[in-house]
Design a protein around this motif. Structure first.
Motif, PDB file in Angstrom:
ATOM      1  N   MET A 187       0.843  -1.198   0.000  1.00  0.00           N
ATOM      2  CA  MET A 187       0.000   0.000   0.000  1.00  0.00           C
ATOM      3  C   MET A 187       0.889   1.263   0.000  1.00  0.00           C
ATOM      4  N   ALA A 188       0.540   2.218  -0.877  1.00  0.00           N
ATOM      5  CA  ALA A 188       1.367   3.434  -0.982  1.00  0.00           C
ATOM      6  C   ALA A 188       1.346   4.201   0.338  1.00  0.00           C
ATOM      7  N   GLU A 189       2.480   4.853   0.626  1.00  0.00           N
ATOM      8  CA  GLU A 189       2.573   5.617   1.872  1.00  0.00           C
ATOM      9  C   GLU A 189       1.667   6.854   1.785  1.00  0.00           C
ATOM     10  N   ILE A 190       0.980   7.157   2.887  1.00  0.00           N
ATOM     11  CA  ILE A 190       0.111   8.337   2.896  1.00  0.00           C
ATOM     12  C   ILE A 190       0.929   9.565   3.319  1.00  0.00           C
ATOM     13  N   LYS A 191       0.835  10.621   2.498  1.00  0.00           N
ATOM     14  CA  LYS A 191       1.545  11.863   2.855  1.00  0.00           C
ATOM     15  C   LYS A 191       0.569  13.017   3.072  1.00  0.00           C
ATOM     16  N   CYS A 192      -0.510  13.005   2.299  1.00  0.00           N
ATOM     17  CA  CYS A 192      -1.424  14.157   2.339  1.00  0.00           C
ATOM     18  C   CYS A 192      -2.872  13.683   2.499  1.00  0.00           C
ATOM     19  N   ILE A 193      -3.524  14.219   3.505  1.00  0.00           N
ATOM     20  CA  ILE A 193      -4.900  13.785   3.808  1.00  0.00           C
ATOM     21  C   ILE A 193      -5.888  14.901   3.449  1.00  0.00           C
ATOM     22  N   GLY A 194      -6.914  14.551   2.695  1.00  0.00           N
ATOM     23  CA  GLY A 194      -7.982  15.503   2.374  1.00  0.00           C
ATOM     24  C   GLY A 194      -9.135  15.314   3.346  1.00  0.00           C
ATOM     25  N   ILE A 195      -9.796  16.406   3.666  1.00  0.00           N
ATOM     26  CA  ILE A 195     -10.931  16.319   4.600  1.00  0.00           C
ATOM     27  C   ILE A 195     -12.117  17.076   4.033  1.00  0.00           C
ATOM     28  N   LEU A 196     -13.295  16.477   4.162  1.00  0.00           N
ATOM     29  CA  LEU A 196     -14.503  17.157   3.677  1.00  0.00           C
ATOM     30  C   LEU A 196     -15.695  16.857   4.577  1.00  0.00           C
ATOM     31  N   THR A 197     -16.676  17.780   4.535  1.00  0.00           N
ATOM     32  CA  THR A 197     -17.956  17.566   5.224  1.00  0.00           C
ATOM     33  C   THR A 197     -19.036  17.502   4.149  1.00  0.00           C
ATOM     34  N   SER A 198     -19.992  16.601   4.325  1.00  0.00           N
ATOM     35  CA  SER A 198     -20.967  16.347   3.254  1.00  0.00           C
ATOM     36  C   SER A 198     -22.348  16.058   3.838  1.00  0.00           C
ATOM     37  N   GLY A 199     -23.389  16.298   3.026  1.00  0.00           N
ATOM     38  CA  GLY A 199     -24.765  16.091   3.497  1.00  0.00           C
ATOM     39  C   GLY A 199     -25.202  17.255   4.374  1.00  0.00           C
ATOM     40  N   GLY A 200     -26.230  17.052   5.188  1.00  0.00           N
ATOM     41  CA  GLY A 200     -26.689  18.131   6.076  1.00  0.00           C
ATOM     42  C   GLY A 200     -25.604  18.484   7.089  1.00  0.00           C
ATOM     43  N   ASP A 201     -25.451  19.774   7.369  1.00  0.00           N
ATOM     44  CA  ASP A 201     -24.449  20.145   8.382  1.00  0.00           C
ATOM     45  C   ASP A 201     -24.931  19.661   9.758  1.00  0.00           C
ATOM     46  N   ALA A 202     -23.994  19.565  10.684  1.00  0.00           N
ATOM     47  CA  ALA A 202     -24.349  19.111  12.034  1.00  0.00           C
ATOM     48  C   ALA A 202     -23.428  19.800  13.030  1.00  0.00           C
ATOM     49  N   PRO A 203     -23.978  20.273  14.168  1.00  0.00           N
ATOM     50  CA  PRO A 203     -23.112  20.927  15.153  1.00  0.00           C
ATOM     51  C   PRO A 203     -22.044  19.946  15.645  1.00  0.00           C
ATOM     52  N   GLY A 204     -20.807  20.404  15.625  1.00  0.00           N
ATOM     53  CA  GLY A 204     -19.696  19.514  16.002  1.00  0.00           C
ATOM     54  C   GLY A 204     -18.836  19.165  14.797  1.00  0.00           C
ATOM     55  N   MET A 205     -19.341  19.477  13.587  1.00  0.00           N
ATOM     56  CA  MET A 205     -18.508  19.203  12.403  1.00  0.00           C
ATOM     57  C   MET A 205     -17.212  20.007  12.464  1.00  0.00           C
ATOM     58  N   ASN A 206     -17.291  21.252  12.952  1.00  0.00           N
ATOM     59  CA  ASN A 206     -16.066  22.056  13.035  1.00  0.00           C
ATOM     60  C   ASN A 206     -15.084  21.481  14.050  1.00  0.00           C
ATOM     61  N   ALA A 207     -15.615  20.995  15.156  1.00  0.00           N
ATOM     62  CA  ALA A 207     -14.733  20.364  16.152  1.00  0.00           C
ATOM     63  C   ALA A 207     -14.059  19.139  15.538  1.00  0.00           C
ATOM     64  N   ALA A 208     -14.785  18.450  14.654  1.00  0.00           N
ATOM     65  CA  ALA A 208     -14.225  17.267  13.987  1.00  0.00           C
ATOM     66  C   ALA A 208     -13.129  17.686  12.996  1.00  0.00           C
ATOM     67  N   ILE A 209     -13.403  18.743  12.236  1.00  0.00           N
ATOM     68  CA  ILE A 209     -12.411  19.235  11.257  1.00  0.00           C
ATOM     69  C   ILE A 209     -11.122  19.628  11.996  1.00  0.00           C
ATOM     70  N   ARG A 210     -11.313  20.304  13.125  1.00  0.00           N
ATOM     71  CA  ARG A 210     -10.160  20.739  13.927  1.00  0.00           C
ATOM     72  C   ARG A 210      -9.341  19.539  14.410  1.00  0.00           C
ATOM     73  N   ALA A 211     -10.055  18.532  14.913  1.00  0.00           N
ATOM     74  CA  ALA A 211      -9.350  17.377  15.477  1.00  0.00           C
ATOM     75  C   ALA A 211      -8.613  16.584  14.393  1.00  0.00           C
ATOM     76  N   VAL A 212      -9.259  16.411  13.254  1.00  0.00           N
ATOM     77  CA  VAL A 212      -8.614  15.673  12.152  1.00  0.00           C
ATOM     78  C   VAL A 212      -7.368  16.434  11.703  1.00  0.00           C
TER      79      VAL A 212
END
Ligand SMILES: Nc1ncnc2c1ncn2[C@@H]1O[C@H](COP(=O)(O)OP(=O)(O)OP(=O)(O)O)[C@@H](O)[C@H]1O
Ligand SMILES: O=P(O)(O)OC[C@H]1O[C@](O)(CO)[C@@H](O)[C@@H]1O
Ligand SMILES: [Mg+2]
Length: 326
Positions: free
Chosen positions: A1-26
Motif C-alpha cells: 500500500m502506498a505511503e500516505i503523505k497528504c490527507i484531504g478532509i470534507l464535510t458532506s450532506g446536512g451540516d451538524a453541530p460539532g462538524m467544526n470540532a471534527a475538522i479541527r481534530a482531524v
C-alpha cells in the motif's frame, strides 16, 4: 500500500453541530503526525470543482465552538455518477491527496464506500448527522446538540400549550429515523412520540388517544418524527380535527433550527475523539471504515455495515414516555 503523505478532509450532506470540532481534530492530529492536510470545500462537489485548499493548524483555530461547517457542505448529484467520481478522483490525485476523511451521514458514507472501492483509495468516515441514523455507533456528531435544541424549543411551547389547554404536535427532523423524536420527547417530558419505526405496526395516534393520554392533564405535547410513515405533524393534526374534534390542536414544525447552534460539550468531545481516531485509523492501515463509539469505546465499523444495517431503536423508551406522562 502506498505511503500516505497528504490527507484531504470534507464535510458532506446536512451540516451538524460539532462538524467544526471534527475538522479541527482531524487537521491537528494529522499535522501532529507529520501529514500534510487539504480542506475540500462543499463536500464531494469541491472535489469535482477542484475547490481544495491547504490546511494549517491556524485554519482550524477558534472553531470548536462554532455550529455549521467552515468547509461548507453540499448534496452533490454529480458524485452519484461514475463520470463525476472520475473527475473527483483526477482532481484529488492531482492535488497530491492520497487519503480522505469524510464527515457526514449515511449518504455521504455510501458515496465514500463506492468511491473507495472504485479507485482502491483509503477513506475513513466519521458519523456527522443530527439524525443519529448510522449503525455501529451509539451516537453521531450533532445529535446531542439537536436534542438539546428540541428540548429548549419544546419547553417554550409547553408554556403556551398549557395556558391554552391545547394539544400540540411538534415535528422534528430525523429523515426516516425516530431517534430525535423519541429522546426529544423524554428530555422535554412530552406525552408521546410518534416514530416511523413502528408506524406500520400500530396506529400510534389512535392508540395514544384510545389510552386516555390526558387522564390528568388539559394540555399535551406530542413529538412527531418527520416521515411519510408518521404522516408528519400536519397529517396527524388533520386526523385529530376529523376524528377527535374535541381537541384544540396546533402544529409546530421545528425545521432547520435543529441543525444550528454551538455544539454541546458532548458533541465537541465526541467530534474531538473521533477526529483523532480517524487519523489513528489511517496510521494503523485501516481503510473504508467509519469511526463509531460504543459504550464510550471508539470502534471501527466497515462502511458496508454502518450504511446497510438499520440502526435499531430502543422501543422500551416508548413505554418510559407512557409511564412518565400519566
Ligand atoms: N449512493 C451514492 N453514491 C455516490 N454518492 C452518494 C451516494 N449517496 C449519497 N452520496 C453523496 O453524499 C451526499 C450526501 O448524502 P445525503 O444527502 O444522503 O446526506 P447524508 O450524508 O446522509 O447526511 P444527512 O442525512 O445528515 O443530511 C450526496 O449528495 C451525494 O453527493
Ligand atoms: O436541509 P435539507 O437539505 O432540506 O435537508 C433536510 C434533512 O436533512 C436532515 O436535517 C439531516 O439529514 C434531515 O433530518 C432532514 O430531513
Ligand atoms: Mg442521511
Amino acid at each position: 500500500m502506498a505511503e500516505i503523505k497528504c490527507i484531504g478532509i470534507l464535510t458532506s450532506g446536512g451540516d451538524a453541530p460539532g462538524m467544526n470540532a471534527a475538522i479541527r481534530a482531524v487537521t491537528r492530529t494529522a499535522i501532529y503526525n507529520g501529514f500534510e492536510v487539504k480542506g475540500i470545500m462543499r463536500g464531494y462537489k469541491g472535489l469535482i470543482t477542484n475547490e481544495i485548499i491547504p490546511f494549517k493548524t491556524q485554519n482550524v483555530s477558534n472553531i470548536i465552538q462554532q455550529g455549521g461547517t467552515i468547509l461548507k457542505t453540499a448534496r452533490c448529484m454529480e458524485f452519484m455518477t461514475p463520470e463525476g467520481r472520475k473527475l473527483a478522483y483526477e482532481n484529488m490525485t492531482a492535488q497530491g491527496i492520497d487519503a480522505l476523511v469524510v464527515i457526514g451521514g449515511d449518504g455521504s458514507l455510501s458515496g465514500a464506500r463506492i468511491f473507495a472501492s472504485e479507485y482502491n483509495f483509503p477513506i475513513v468516515g466519521m458519523p456527522g448527522t443530527i439524525d443519529n441514523d448510522l449503525f455501529g455507533t451509539d451516537t453521531t456528531i450533532g445529535y446531542d446538540t439537536a436534542l438539546n435544541t428540541i428540548m429548549e424549543a419544546v419547553d417554550k411551547i409547553r408554556d403556551t400549550a398549557s395556558s391554552h389547554e391545547r394539544l400540540f404536535f411538534i415535528e422534528v427532523m430525523g429523515r426516516e429515523a425516530g431517534f430525535l423524536a423519541l429522546n426529544g420527547a423524554i428530555a422535554s417530558g412530552a406525552e408521546a412520540a410518534i416514530i416511523p419505526e413502528i408506524a406500520t405496526e400500530v396506529d400510534q395516534l389512535s392508540e395514544l388517544i384510545g389510552n386516555g393520554f390526558r387522564k390528568s392533564k388539559n394540555s399535551s405535547i406530542v413529538l412527531v418524527a418527520e416521515s411519510e410513515l408518521t404522516g408528519g405533524a400536519t397529517g396527524l393534526a388533520e386526523r385529530v380535527k376529523n376524528e377527535f374534534p374535541q381537541y384544540d390542536v396546533r402544529v409546530t414544525i421545528l425545521g432547520h433550527i435543529q441543525r444550528g447552534g454551538s455544539p454541546s460539550a458532548s458533541d465537541r468531545i465526541l467530534a474531538s475523539r473521533m477526529g483523532e481516531a480517524s487519523i489513528n485509523a489511517l496510521l494503523e492501515g485501516q481503510r473504508n471504515v467509519m469511526i463509531g463509539i460504543q459504550n464510550d469505546e471508539l470502534v471501527y465499523i466497515p462502511f458496508s455495515k454502518a450504511i446497510k444495517n438499520q440502526k435499531p431503536i430502543n422501543r422500551d423508551l416508548l413505554n418510559t414516555i407512557k409511564i412518565l406522562s400519566i
